[in-house]
Design a protein around this motif. Structure first.
Motif, PDB file in Angstrom:
ATOM      1  N   PHE A  16      -7.290   7.561  -0.255  1.00  0.00           N
ATOM      2  CA  PHE A  16      -6.344   6.497   0.067  1.00  0.00           C
ATOM      3  C   PHE A  16      -6.129   5.679  -1.203  1.00  0.00           C
ATOM      4  N   THR A  65      -0.021  13.073  12.139  1.00  0.00           N
ATOM      5  CA  THR A  65      -0.859  11.956  12.526  1.00  0.00           C
ATOM      6  C   THR A  65      -2.196  12.184  11.837  1.00  0.00           C
ATOM      7  N   THR A  79       1.470   0.164   4.827  1.00  0.00           N
ATOM      8  CA  THR A  79       2.487   1.154   4.499  1.00  0.00           C
ATOM      9  C   THR A  79       2.801   1.199   3.004  1.00  0.00           C
ATOM     10  N   ARG A  82      -0.625   5.073  -0.180  1.00  0.00           N
ATOM     11  CA  ARG A  82      -0.305   6.480  -0.013  1.00  0.00           C
ATOM     12  C   ARG A  82      -1.606   7.264   0.156  1.00  0.00           C
ATOM     13  N   ILE A  83      -1.475   8.509   0.621  1.00  0.00           N
ATOM     14  CA  ILE A  83      -2.629   9.376   0.821  1.00  0.00           C
ATOM     15  C   ILE A  83      -2.448  10.616  -0.040  1.00  0.00           C
ATOM     16  N   ASN A  94       3.201   9.923   2.466  1.00  0.00           N
ATOM     17  CA  ASN A  94       3.701   8.565   2.575  1.00  0.00           C
ATOM     18  C   ASN A  94       3.321   7.997   3.942  1.00  0.00           C
ATOM     19  N   ILE A  95       2.693   6.836   3.971  1.00  0.00           N
ATOM     20  CA  ILE A  95       2.255   6.217   5.225  1.00  0.00           C
ATOM     21  C   ILE A  95       3.420   5.470   5.866  1.00  0.00           C
ATOM     22  N   ARG A  96       3.696   5.783   7.139  1.00  0.00           N
ATOM     23  CA  ARG A  96       4.766   5.112   7.889  1.00  0.00           C
ATOM     24  C   ARG A  96       4.227   3.990   8.776  1.00  0.00           C
ATOM     25  N   VAL A  98       0.382   2.364  10.804  1.00  0.00           N
ATOM     26  CA  VAL A  98      -1.065   2.373  11.013  1.00  0.00           C
ATOM     27  C   VAL A  98      -1.316   1.765  12.380  1.00  0.00           C
ATOM     28  N   LEU A 110      -2.757   7.144  11.672  1.00  0.00           N
ATOM     29  CA  LEU A 110      -1.707   6.822  10.718  1.00  0.00           C
ATOM     30  C   LEU A 110      -0.612   7.869  10.842  1.00  0.00           C
ATOM     31  N   VAL A 112       2.163   9.708   9.019  1.00  0.00           N
ATOM     32  CA  VAL A 112       2.497   9.950   7.614  1.00  0.00           C
ATOM     33  C   VAL A 112       3.542  11.054   7.513  1.00  0.00           C
ATOM     34  N   THR A 118       7.004   8.992  -2.445  1.00  0.00           N
ATOM     35  CA  THR A 118       6.342   7.752  -2.027  1.00  0.00           C
ATOM     36  C   THR A 118       6.814   6.591  -2.848  1.00  0.00           C
TER      37      THR A 118
END
Length: 118
Positions: A16, A65, A79, A82-83, A94-96, A98, A110, A112, A118
């Motif tokens: 993360f 997910t 958001t 990033r992962i 890209n995290i949308r 949580v 999460l 993503v 990103t």
């Protein structure tokens, strides 16, 4: 009934990352390169993908997910982070959103997107 989360399904290692905030010489806000904050085991649950058109080209996007155990560091994820897959550094997600699905702070889900910038 939905399947209960368990540690047995956590087969992925994910970094993360977030950008540190700072200022340039004139006091303007400036973001640096992404830095890894923590690495955890996670479960990736694929969702139905899509092919949106971006810049007049068809782009494949795969939403997932990501399920992780909740901890103090994980509860700070937003958001803006990033992962990155620990086993394949070219795979960036890209995290949308949580969410805390059980409202007990045991697990975090999460939403993503894999395959987008990103």
């Amino acid at each position: 009934m939905a399947k209960k989360p368990s540690a047995g399904g956590m087969r992925q290692r994910l970094h993360f990352q977030k950008r540190p905030e700072g200022e340039d010489d004139y006091g303007n806000p400036q973001s640096g390169p992404y830095e890894t904050v923590f690495t955890v085991a996670a479960e990736l649950i694929p969702l139905r993908g899509g092919e949106p058109v971006q810049a007049a080209r068809l782009v494949g996007v795969q939403p997932y997910t990501v399920r992780i155990r909740s901890c103090a560091a994980a509860r700070e994820v937003t958001t803006a982070w990033r992962i990155v897959d620990a086993r394949n550094a070219s795979r960036v997600m890209n995290i949308r959103t949580v969410t805390n699905p059980d409202q007990k702070n045991a697990w975090l889900d999460l939403l993503v997107d894999d395959g987008v910038a990103t």
